[in-house]
Design a protein around this motif. Structure first.
Motif, PDB file in Angstrom:
ATOM      1  N   HIS A 143       1.653   6.790  12.079  1.00  0.00           N
ATOM      2  CA  HIS A 143       1.436   7.758  11.010  1.00  0.00           C
ATOM      3  C   HIS A 143       0.272   7.271  10.139  1.00  0.00           C
ATOM      4  CE1 HIS A 143       2.297  10.462   7.675  1.00  0.00           C
ATOM      5  NE2 HIS A 143       2.140   9.415   6.883  1.00  0.00           N
ATOM      6  N   TYR A 144      -0.886   7.982  10.239  1.00  0.00           N
ATOM      7  CA  TYR A 144      -2.019   7.621   9.388  1.00  0.00           C
ATOM      8  C   TYR A 144      -2.008   8.529   8.167  1.00  0.00           C
ATOM      9  CZ  TYR A 144      -3.815   4.797  13.201  1.00  0.00           C
ATOM     10  OH  TYR A 144      -3.965   3.853  14.171  1.00  0.00           O
ATOM     11  N   GLU A 145      -1.979   7.901   6.995  1.00  0.00           N
ATOM     12  CA  GLU A 145      -1.834   8.662   5.754  1.00  0.00           C
ATOM     13  C   GLU A 145      -3.007   9.604   5.523  1.00  0.00           C
ATOM     14  OE1 GLU A 145      -0.461   7.679   1.199  1.00  0.00           O
ATOM     15  OE2 GLU A 145      -1.411   6.144   2.421  1.00  0.00           O
ATOM     16  N   GLY A 146      -4.211   9.163   5.910  1.00  0.00           N
ATOM     17  CA  GLY A 146      -5.425   9.929   5.639  1.00  0.00           C
ATOM     18  C   GLY A 146      -5.594  11.132   6.541  1.00  0.00           C
ATOM     19  N   ARG A 147      -4.816  11.204   7.649  1.00  0.00           N
ATOM     20  CA  ARG A 147      -5.019  12.302   8.615  1.00  0.00           C
ATOM     21  C   ARG A 147      -4.158  13.507   8.294  1.00  0.00           C
ATOM     22  NH1 ARG A 147      -5.218   9.328  14.456  1.00  0.00           N
ATOM     23  NH2 ARG A 147      -6.946   7.960  14.011  1.00  0.00           N
TER      24      ARG A 147
ATOM     25  N   LEU B  51       6.924   7.728  -3.074  1.00  0.00           N
ATOM     26  CA  LEU B  51       7.684   8.100  -1.869  1.00  0.00           C
ATOM     27  C   LEU B  51       9.110   7.553  -1.952  1.00  0.00           C
ATOM     28  CD1 LEU B  51       5.041   7.545   0.959  1.00  0.00           C
ATOM     29  CD2 LEU B  51       5.753   9.697  -0.058  1.00  0.00           C
TER      30      LEU B  51
ATOM     31  N   MET C  38       5.255   4.528   7.190  1.00  0.00           N
ATOM     32  CA  MET C  38       4.062   4.192   6.412  1.00  0.00           C
ATOM     33  C   MET C  38       3.433   2.880   6.890  1.00  0.00           C
ATOM     34  SD  MET C  38       3.612   6.676   4.468  1.00  0.00           S
ATOM     35  CE  MET C  38       2.376   6.147   3.322  1.00  0.00           C
TER      36      MET C  38
ATOM     37  N   GLU D 205       0.821  -1.220   0.000  1.00  0.00           N
ATOM     38  CA  GLU D 205       0.000   0.000   0.000  1.00  0.00           C
ATOM     39  C   GLU D 205       0.857   1.273   0.000  1.00  0.00           C
ATOM     40  OE1 GLU D 205      -3.464   0.463  -0.056  1.00  0.00           O
ATOM     41  OE2 GLU D 205      -3.306  -1.627  -0.729  1.00  0.00           O
ATOM     42  N   ILE D 206       2.152   1.112   0.262  1.00  0.00           N
ATOM     43  CA  ILE D 206       3.024   2.303   0.323  1.00  0.00           C
ATOM     44  C   ILE D 206       3.256   2.812  -1.103  1.00  0.00           C
ATOM     45  CG2 ILE D 206       5.278   3.220   1.048  1.00  0.00           C
ATOM     46  CD1 ILE D 206       5.369   0.966   3.125  1.00  0.00           C
TER      47      ILE D 206
END
Lengths: 454, 305
Positions: B301-305, B195, B217, B190-191
């Protein structure tokens, strides 16, 4: 005070029983006009189960009022506890003698004094030690099914190889240890190749071992006797093993032993020359030992020998009727059938065990395949045949003894320290169980007396 | 509430009723009963007798409880970080574009399909002090060291030596890392590749990319797995129970809280004491989980936040 089981427990157990009943139905259906169906749970499997199954069939075909449904159940002690607590117990259960105190004190069993008396089963018909094993706190709770006593079994070939007379077993514990030293062999790397004797093989009678050192472990009342000289001597004896053979070597040797009921049994494999075992051992020897395996049987040596009255530990599988059963009279009728000399002898012979009855037929001796049956029967009749230790805290006690004795045998704990720690823990545990008993004893005794009224 | 709303509510309640009944009968009722029994002397076959907090007082003075608690916490403290490191390492390796990727992923996941009982019996033999595979693999190395330095190192008797038994169990636990590995693998995929590209353009090394891209991630997945691992480790029962043949292991070195609860409830008939132990275990899991959630979330670390 009447105990009413929890509804959730009742329904769960009922569901389990429904499942068991479904399986049981496939085994055979009662014939004739609506006989009373008895649920009989037994722990045996294999040939031991088959022996009882034949007797059950014989009972079922001998009359048409009662049909016994016979089920072989694993972890039977736990399942019976749950079924009884749920209010749906089986009618007859085959337990072990060591279960009696805790089951009786917790009101899980029906006292059988009156039913046994009415069925004509009397003390004089049984060998005293087995009759005694069926009693606790002055009441009768069980009748024996198949009994056993224990004796020293020795491998004659290993004796011969060590330069010992294969027909002459050790007679004292000191002699046992001297034979032990002669038989034990080490590999070039210092590990043990074989040993004469090790207390933890098979280690099933650890709680009874102090008896061979001349004393008991419980006064039958509120005190454990772990401070007695016999218990001190027992723990010292354990401590001598790692000093002589090496603690880790003993356990490494044992780690390589195969399963008891297999050709890899260390006794058949020539890894251990002398073991303490019960009368049933011959059956396993016949099944799994290599051809030509030769062994002898004698009383297990004591610290001080008494050849005229040898010491042995007696045990018996028992038949009990749980509290709350719907058909106690019919259950007793089935148990009485098993107790008849003819039936008892056929059961004990099929299981290669001895008879618990005082009267034994010549035919039993003649047809019994065990070559040392008379030796075992003689031991069971000895005035020093002792019932196995049956404490109300037996599970905790055995568990602790295994842990502490293994620590001593491993050389990780001093025998005296282990004995002291175990004494403190187990005395506390026994006192707690006796306190529990004190709280309910008046009610329990009243209920039992009520049961005993004609 | 209109008739339609009432009907809709009723339908909703009807749909959740099977779950509710199951929850009330199989979770809530046993939980409440257990809380009550923890205050009683209860043998299952007799009526419970109220004791107040005596079971909890006994628990404080029970050395076996402390031994079981220590074993449980030590096992969790060692096995969770170790299995996390091993499973992330495996996932990263298996995420590399290489031949037979699918085969190796299946191979590492396969042990998870072995039931716990079979696994324990298998490891009983693998860890056998005399003829176990683990010691057979260790012996040549130990012999080499002994010859080189003149020492007398010997392969441990894993399941009979109180000093080694717990480590034997930790080793057994690594067998099941495939489960976490699959979840990490899904997380790695999913990363976003951008990046890594950006980091490469910035001149970072592979280790720096792992440290500053992969781990942050992957942190929500790590957090989930560690949390599940913590709850699982604190409830360890089946494998040590079978490994020790239903016992406590040498010197109680494999006695865990869950085993001690089982022993007290079903072997010793001290259901009241077992309930008190179970309540302590429940509180311990709840506190540790809440603590992990409180502190962990700050590091995740939440990507969506």
């Amino acid at each position: 005070m009447k105990y009413s089981p929890h509804p959730l427990l009742t329904s769960t157990v009922a569901l389990i029983l429904l499942g068991l009943g479904w399986q049981g139905c496939s085994a055979g259906k009662p014939k004739g006009q609506a006989p009373v169906v008895l649920e009989y749970w037994e722990k045996w499997t294999g040939f031991e189960r088959e022996a009882m199954a034949r007797l059950v069939d014989e009972f079922n075909s001998s009359q048409n009022r009662i049909f016994v449904r016979f089920l072989s159940v694993s972890r039977i002690d736990q399942k019976m506890m749950l079924a009884t607590a749920g209010g749906v117990p089986p009618d007859v259960v085959g337990l072990w003698d060591v279960n009696l105190p805790s089951y009786a004190e917790n009101n899980a069993l029906l006292p059988l004094d009156r039913l046994a008396r009415e069925a004509g089963l009397r003390e004089k018909d049984y060998l005293p030690v087995f009759w005694k094993l069926c009693h606790y706190r002055g009441h009768q709770w069980a009748l024996p099914s198949t009994p056993s006593v224990v004796a020293l079994h020795w491998n004659k070939k290993m004796f011969r190889e060590a330069g010992l007379d294969p027909e002459r077993p050790p007679r004292t514990l000191a002699e046992l240890e001297s034979f032990n030293e002669k038989i034990t062999r080490k590999n070039s790397d210092g590990s043990l190749a074989q040993i004469g004797h090790m207390p933890q093989e098979p280690g099933w009678w650890m709680p009874d071992f102090p008896s061979w050192f001349g004393g008991a472990s419980w006064d039958g009342g509120p005190h454990l006797l772990l401070d007695s000289p016999s218990n001190r001597a027992f723990f010292q004896w354990l401590q001598s093993y790692p000093a002589r053979f090496g603690g880790s070597e003993l356990f490494k040797l044992r780690g390589g032993f195969g399963t008891f009921a297999s050709p890899d049994n260390p006794f058949f494999q020539g890894k251990v020359a002398m073991i303490l075992q019960g009368v049933w051992m011959d059956n396993f020897i016949r099944q799994y030992a290599p051809e030509g395996f030769s062994y002898g049987v004698a009383p297990f040596p004591e610290s001080t020998p008494h050849p005229e009255a040898p010491l042995t530990i007696a045990q018996t599988d028992i038949l009990v009727i749980p509290t709350g059963t719907r058909h106690p009279r019919e259950a007793m009728e089935f148990i009485s059938f098993v107790q008849q000399q003819k039936h008892m002898e056929s059961l004990c012979m099929a299981q290669r065990k001895l008879s618990p009855l005082a009267k034994v037929s010549d035919d039993f001796y003649r047809r019994h395949p065990h070559p040392y049956l008379r030796e075992f029967q003689r031991l069971s009749q000895s005035p020093r045949a002792q019932p196995t230790l049956c404490l109300p805290t037996m599970r905790e006690y055995s568990n602790d003894l295994i842990i502490y004795s293994n620590l001593v045998l491993l050389g990780r704990m001093n025998g005296e320290q282990a004995r002291r720690e175990m004494a403190a823990r187990q005395q506390k545990s026994l006192t707690a169980k006796l306190d529990r008993w004190e709280r309910v004893s008046a009610v329990r005794t009243a209920v039992w007396d009520q049961e005993l009224r004609p | 509430m209109t008739r339609k709303e009432k009907r809709s509510t009723l339908q909703g309640l009807l749909f959740i009723a099977p779950w509710m009944v199951g929850f009330l009968a199989l979770n809530l009722y046993p939980f409440c009963a257990s809380v009550w029994f923890s205050l009683c002397d209860y043998s299952v076959l007799s009526q419970p007798v109220y004791l107040g907090i005596r079971n909890f007082q006994n628990l404080i003075h029970d050395p076996v409880f402390w031994k079981a608690l220590t074993n449980t916490l030590l096992f969790a403290a060692v096995s969770i970080p170790l299995s996390t490191i091993v499973s992330i390492g495996l996932a990263v390796l298996l995420n590399q574009p290489a031949g037979a990727q699918g085969f190796f992923r299946t191979l590492f996941f396969l042990p998870c399909l072995v039931p716990a009982i079979s696994l324990a019996i298998l490891w009983q033999w693998m860890l056998n002090g005399q003829m176990g595979l683990v010691n057979m693999a260790l012996r040549p190395g130990l012999d080499f060291l002994n010859n080189l330095f003149g020492c007398t190192l010997r392969a441990p008797d894993w399941l009979n030596d109180p000093s080694w038994a717990l480590w034997g169990l930790v080793l057994t636990g690594l067998w099941g890392t495939g489960q976490a590995m699959v979840i990490y693998l899904a997380g790695l995929q999913e990363i976003p590749a951008e990046l890594y590209e950006a980091a490469t353009l910035d001149g970072t090394s592979a280790w720096q990319r792992f440290l500053h891209v992969t781990l942050p991630m992957l942190s929500p997945v790590i957090f989930f797995n560690v949390l599940m691992g913590l709850i699982g480790a604190l409830q360890t029962f089946a494998v040590p129970y079978i490994l020790t043949g239903g016992g406590d292991g040498p010197g109680r070195s494999l006695l865990f809280l869950a085993t001690y609860i089982y022993q007290n409830a079903f072997d010793f008939w001290n259901m009241g004491y077992a309930s008190a132990l179970a309540l302590v275990l429940f509180l311990m899991i709840a506190i540790l989980t809440l603590t992990a959630v409180h502190f962990g979330e700050k590091k995740v670390h939440y990507e969506g936040r």
